[in-house]
Design a protein around this motif. Structure first.
Motif, mmCIF file in Angstrom:
data_model
loop_
_atom_site.group_PDB
_atom_site.id
_atom_site.type_symbol
_atom_site.label_atom_id
_atom_site.label_comp_id
_atom_site.label_asym_id
_atom_site.label_seq_id
_atom_site.Cartn_x
_atom_site.Cartn_y
_atom_site.Cartn_z
ATOM 1 N N ASP B 205 19.424 64.382 -6.698
ATOM 2 C CA ASP B 205 20.630 64.248 -5.861
ATOM 3 C C ASP B 205 21.582 65.426 -6.050
ATOM 4 O O ASP B 205 22.352 65.762 -5.141
ATOM 5 C CB ASP B 205 21.331 62.897 -6.075
ATOM 6 C CG ASP B 205 21.768 62.687 -7.509
ATOM 7 O OD1 ASP B 205 21.262 63.405 -8.384
ATOM 8 O OD2 ASP B 205 22.605 61.806 -7.743
ATOM 9 N N GLN B 206 21.508 66.089 -7.226
ATOM 10 C CA GLN B 206 22.342 67.280 -7.398
ATOM 11 C C GLN B 206 21.856 68.406 -6.480
ATOM 12 O O GLN B 206 22.649 69.162 -5.941
ATOM 13 C CB GLN B 206 22.299 67.735 -8.856
ATOM 14 C CG GLN B 206 23.031 66.779 -9.777
ATOM 15 C CD GLN B 206 23.050 67.266 -11.210
ATOM 16 O OE1 GLN B 206 22.014 67.606 -11.767
ATOM 17 N NE2 GLN B 206 24.210 67.295 -11.813
ATOM 18 N N ASP B 208 20.127 67.814 -3.660
ATOM 19 C CA ASP B 208 20.414 67.342 -2.298
ATOM 20 C C ASP B 208 21.850 67.650 -1.899
ATOM 21 O O ASP B 208 22.133 68.023 -0.765
ATOM 22 C CB ASP B 208 20.166 65.833 -2.192
ATOM 23 C CG ASP B 208 18.691 65.510 -1.985
ATOM 24 O OD1 ASP B 208 17.934 66.438 -1.629
ATOM 25 O OD2 ASP B 208 18.298 64.353 -2.175
ATOM 26 N N LEU B 209 22.759 67.474 -2.878
ATOM 27 C CA LEU B 209 24.173 67.742 -2.585
ATOM 28 C C LEU B 209 24.341 69.173 -2.063
ATOM 29 O O LEU B 209 25.017 69.404 -1.059
ATOM 30 C CB LEU B 209 25.011 67.535 -3.849
ATOM 31 C CG LEU B 209 26.506 67.787 -3.683
ATOM 32 C CD1 LEU B 209 27.144 66.676 -2.862
ATOM 33 C CD2 LEU B 209 27.204 67.902 -5.024
ATOM 34 N N LEU B 210 23.681 70.123 -2.741
ATOM 35 C CA LEU B 210 23.801 71.517 -2.304
ATOM 36 C C LEU B 210 23.148 71.728 -0.939
ATOM 37 O O LEU B 210 23.599 72.547 -0.148
ATOM 38 C CB LEU B 210 23.201 72.452 -3.353
ATOM 39 C CG LEU B 210 24.039 72.583 -4.621
ATOM 40 C CD1 LEU B 210 23.382 73.515 -5.610
ATOM 41 C CD2 LEU B 210 25.441 73.087 -4.288
ATOM 42 N N ARG B 211 22.085 70.973 -0.689
ATOM 43 C CA ARG B 211 21.462 71.088 0.641
ATOM 44 C C ARG B 211 22.421 70.614 1.732
ATOM 45 O O ARG B 211 22.456 71.186 2.827
ATOM 46 C CB ARG B 211 20.171 70.266 0.695
ATOM 47 C CG ARG B 211 18.979 70.975 0.071
ATOM 48 C CD ARG B 211 17.757 70.090 0.067
ATOM 49 N NE ARG B 211 17.228 69.843 1.398
ATOM 50 C CZ ARG B 211 16.375 68.849 1.696
ATOM 51 N NH1 ARG B 211 15.991 68.009 0.742
ATOM 52 N NH2 ARG B 211 15.925 68.696 2.906
ATOM 53 N N THR B 212 23.203 69.564 1.424
ATOM 54 C CA THR B 212 24.143 69.098 2.457
ATOM 55 C C THR B 212 25.195 70.160 2.754
ATOM 56 O O THR B 212 25.809 70.140 3.803
ATOM 57 C CB THR B 212 24.865 67.782 2.064
ATOM 58 O OG1 THR B 212 25.768 68.045 0.991
ATOM 59 C CG2 THR B 212 23.889 66.696 1.676
ATOM 60 N N TYR B 213 25.414 71.096 1.806
ATOM 61 C CA TYR B 213 26.348 72.198 2.083
ATOM 62 C C TYR B 213 25.617 73.376 2.719
ATOM 63 O O TYR B 213 26.205 74.439 2.883
ATOM 64 C CB TYR B 213 27.011 72.699 0.790
ATOM 65 C CG TYR B 213 27.742 71.652 -0.004
ATOM 66 C CD1 TYR B 213 28.380 70.581 0.622
ATOM 67 C CD2 TYR B 213 27.814 71.737 -1.382
ATOM 68 C CE1 TYR B 213 29.053 69.623 -0.118
ATOM 69 C CE2 TYR B 213 28.492 70.782 -2.125
ATOM 70 C CZ TYR B 213 29.099 69.727 -1.494
ATOM 71 O OH TYR B 213 29.760 68.783 -2.227
ATOM 72 N N SER B 214 24.324 73.241 2.996
ATOM 73 C CA SER B 214 23.503 74.356 3.470
ATOM 74 C C SER B 214 23.586 75.552 2.530
ATOM 75 O O SER B 214 23.672 76.692 2.967
ATOM 76 C CB SER B 214 23.916 74.797 4.882
ATOM 77 O OG SER B 214 23.899 73.703 5.748
ATOM 78 N N ALA B 215 23.585 75.284 1.215
ATOM 79 C CA ALA B 215 23.682 76.369 0.237
ATOM 80 C C ALA B 215 22.394 77.203 0.249
ATOM 81 O O ALA B 215 21.310 76.664 0.454
ATOM 82 C CB ALA B 215 23.919 75.804 -1.156
ATOM 83 N N GLN B 219 22.665 80.721 -4.135
ATOM 84 C CA GLN B 219 23.808 79.892 -4.529
ATOM 85 C C GLN B 219 23.361 78.710 -5.380
ATOM 86 O O GLN B 219 24.022 78.338 -6.353
ATOM 87 C CB GLN B 219 24.543 79.392 -3.280
ATOM 88 C CG GLN B 219 25.379 80.475 -2.621
ATOM 89 C CD GLN B 219 25.888 80.058 -1.254
ATOM 90 O OE1 GLN B 219 25.241 79.297 -0.542
ATOM 91 N NE2 GLN B 219 27.050 80.564 -0.886
ATOM 92 N N LYS B 223 25.000 78.472 -8.963
ATOM 93 C CA LYS B 223 26.010 77.420 -9.131
ATOM 94 C C LYS B 223 25.455 76.161 -9.795
ATOM 95 O O LYS B 223 26.208 75.369 -10.349
ATOM 96 C CB LYS B 223 26.622 77.063 -7.776
ATOM 97 C CG LYS B 223 27.348 78.249 -7.170
ATOM 98 C CD LYS B 223 28.432 77.853 -6.235
ATOM 99 C CE LYS B 223 29.057 79.046 -5.566
ATOM 100 N NZ LYS B 223 29.874 79.857 -6.511
ATOM 101 N N LEU B 224 24.140 75.960 -9.712
ATOM 102 C CA LEU B 224 23.595 74.741 -10.302
ATOM 103 C C LEU B 224 22.539 75.001 -11.377
ATOM 104 O O LEU B 224 22.725 74.636 -12.533
ATOM 105 C CB LEU B 224 23.020 73.832 -9.199
ATOM 106 C CG LEU B 224 22.359 72.543 -9.698
ATOM 107 C CD1 LEU B 224 23.332 71.694 -10.486
ATOM 108 C CD2 LEU B 224 21.806 71.739 -8.528
ATOM 109 N N PRO B 227 23.771 77.336 -14.662
ATOM 110 C CA PRO B 227 24.648 76.664 -15.624
ATOM 111 C C PRO B 227 24.005 75.413 -16.239
ATOM 112 O O PRO B 227 24.224 75.142 -17.414
ATOM 113 C CB PRO B 227 25.889 76.291 -14.799
ATOM 114 C CG PRO B 227 25.613 76.657 -13.404
ATOM 115 C CD PRO B 227 24.423 77.539 -13.364
ATOM 116 N N ALA B 228 23.191 74.691 -15.457
ATOM 117 C CA ALA B 228 22.577 73.481 -16.002
ATOM 118 C C ALA B 228 21.580 73.808 -17.104
ATOM 119 O O ALA B 228 21.286 72.973 -17.950
ATOM 120 C CB ALA B 228 21.890 72.695 -14.885
#
Lengths: 260, 310
Positions: B205-206, B208-215, B219, B223-224, B227-228
């Motif tokens: 889901d983390q 997916d969240l970026l996909r909803t921003y069309s990242a 990116q 951004k994910l 750092p993770a």
């Protein structure tokens, strides 16, 4: 309500190919959601309510039928930032403060620094988290984290909010409080909200329309337009009207669900 | 402060066991020496003693057990002897301004440390780049990963001389580069494995969240995924730096090097000076401890600055 269509699904089908053969996640789903609606999707696990939401968000792609969001294909709508998505887990990045978590979509979408700060302040206010921008997620309670994730979805002015069991993991007292806040937020912002839930009282309390779904294959069994007034104190859940709708939802769930 | 007592207890147990082990390890040498000094020991000749166990020798010659703790060339030196030798070749020489003499362990540690540093840098870079390739491309996942695993099954002692020979064929002068390559060879693997796990640690889901921003892919990485992966990276870096040090020492062993801790160990072996071997070993252990502690410190500072509870 202007009657302007935000989501329109015509004979929507989605079949997943799995190792155990094809799974019919959605079958012949017909639904339209109007601007300003608060639509809840309720049903047992596997009924396709989350899948439908993911189709709207272009995270899944239907295998048949038509689906449009703001009159565009879901993919196009996503590129135009048509919606904000709230997941069941708040999913805040532990290495970012609350304010920086809310800035995440704004950074990706290329908003200026000044505008980012301005928007963060605005949405923190909307979800009653003023003063918490500098905190890290682990310093906040589960309910506050979920509010922060709603703020993140609101930050870039999408008119449509897709919420997938956002309060599912929270206890009932916190959930009541958040439901009340969500209704207030909805009234203030005039957003269109699609809300997936397992809870009948939550669905009835929040929605202007309730979509009852059932599994194998995932389909819509009932759509209920709520006669409840727009102003809804928590006590409304004890009125006969409320109980009547809840009863109809329960009947719909029972009819569509074979307990095998 | 509460952790001081258990740490000291463990240290005391190790030193205690070490002291106890010195007696059986050194009894033969002690008896040989006493015999040459004209004393009467039982059995009387080295040949006769050969088939008697060390325990029996200790029981039959109780007066000579003590001598095993003060030998010039013991099988197993006492902690005290090693400590004295270590001080003689480090602190004492530094005080006399001879820290960089060829007889000083400070000089040899510095040589080893340099190679370790370059090997660690090279290995870490390769490990991280490999992990990125593996996470982002299925082809490299299938083609790179098996080789990475196979590479670790080849004994490094067998490979080290070949690397030296090959690099001299390529016209690379000196030991520095091949040593760093051997060191990197051991060090890249934990970093690769750790980073693959770290870069893959974001949940569905983390992403997916970026996909909803069309990242974009870049990116999502910056951004994910990156750092993770930080907590995983530091864990592997700590293993990697220790492996790099081992790699450097192994690179100094069979290759005729004359400086570095590995060379000291080899020379000590050839000249029969166990004290030199042991003090070089302890110096290597101290060096590894310092490097891991340093990385631990960097980890704490970095993760705290990132807001994560380390």
């Amino acid at each position: 309500m202007s009657g302007e269509k935000v989501i329109e699904a015509n004979g929507l089908d989605l079949v997943f190919q799995t190792n155990d053969g094809p799974v019919h996640a959605l079958k012949d789903v017909n639904l339209s959601v109007n601007k300003g609606d608060f639509v809840s999707f309720i049903g047992p696990s596997g009924c396709g309510k989350t899948t439908f939401l993911r189709c709207v968000a272009a995270l899944e792609h239907p295998t048949g039928g038509g689906l449009s969001v703001n009159g565009m294909s879901p993919d196009e709508a996503r590129r135009k930032r048509a919606y904000g998505y709230v997941f069941q887990a708040a999913g805040l990045y532990p290495w970012r403060t609350i304010a920086n978590n809310i800035k995440l979509p704004l950074e990706i979408m290329g908003f200026s620094r000044a505008e980012q700060d301005e928007r963060v302040n605005k949405v923190l206010q909307l979800v009653d988290l003023e003063g918490f921008g500098g905190k890290y997620p682990w310093q906040l309670s589960g309910g506050m984290q979920q509010r922060a994730s709603i703020a993140r979805a609101l930050a870039f002015d999408a008119d449509l909010l897709l919420m997938d069991e956002p309060f599912g993991a929270l206890d009932e007292i916190v959930r009541d409080h958040l439901n009340e806040q969500l209704l207030a937020l909805w009234k203030r912002t005039q957003k269109t909200i699609c809300f997936v839930t397992h809870s009948i009282p939550e669905a009835v309390y929040l929605s202007t329309r309730i979509v009852v779904m059932s599994p194998r294959p995932g389909r819509i069994t009932d759509v209920i337009d709520s006669p409840l007034p727009a102003d809804r104190p928590l006590e409304i859940r004890d009125t006969p009207e409320f109980l009547q709708i809840a009863h109809r939802v329960r009947e719909g769930l029972r009819a569509g669900h074979s307990y095998d | 402060m509460r952790s001081v007592l258990p740490v000291l207890s463990v240290l005391a147990v190790i030193v205690g066991l070490w002291y106890l082990a010195v007696a059986p390890m050194n009894i033969r040498v002690a008896l040989d020496q006493a015999e040459r000094g004209g004393e009467v020991v039982t059995p009387e000749t080295p040949l006769a003693r050969q088939n008697v166990s060390v325990w029996a020798l200790m029981i039959r010659n109780p007066d000579h057990v003590r001598a095993g703790y003060a030998l010039d060339r013991p099988r197993l030196p006492t902690p005290q002897q090693v400590g004295r030798e270590l001080w003689k070749t480090t602190g004492a020489m530094a005080l006399r301004g001879r820290a960089w003499s060829k007889r000083s362990l400070i000089y040899h540690s510095w040589i080893t440390l340099q190679s370790t540093f370059w090997g660690f840098l090279l290995g870490t870079t390769l490990g991280i780049l490999g992990a990125v390739a593996i996470v982002y491309s299925r082809v490299s996942d299938l083609s790179l990963m098996p080789w990475a695993i196979i590479s670790q099954t080849v004994p490094i002692v067998a490979l080290a001389p070949m690397i030296i020979v090959l690099s001299s064929q390529l016209g690379i002068e000196g030991r520095g580069v091949p040593k760093a390559i051997i060191s990197a060879y051991l060090c890249y693997f934990p970093v690769l494995v750790g980073m693959v796990k770290g870069l893959r640690s974001p949940r569905r889901d983390q992403l997916d969240l970026l996909r909803t921003y069309s990242a974009s892919g870049a990116q999502t990485f910056s951004k994910l995924r990156l750092p993770a992966s930080m907590p995983y990276l530091f864990t592997s870096l700590k293993i990697g730096v220790a492996a790099a040090l081992v790699g450097t020492i192994v690179g100094e062993l069979p290759t005729g090097a004359i400086s570095g801790l590995g060379a000291r160990i080899l020379i000590g072996d050839q000249f029969g000076t166990p004290l030199a071997i042991w003090s070089a070993l302890i110096a290597a252990a101290i060096l590894a401890g310092v490097l891991v502690t340093l990385l631990d410190l960097v980890q704490r500072i970095t993760l705290r600055r990132m807001g994560m509870q380390a």
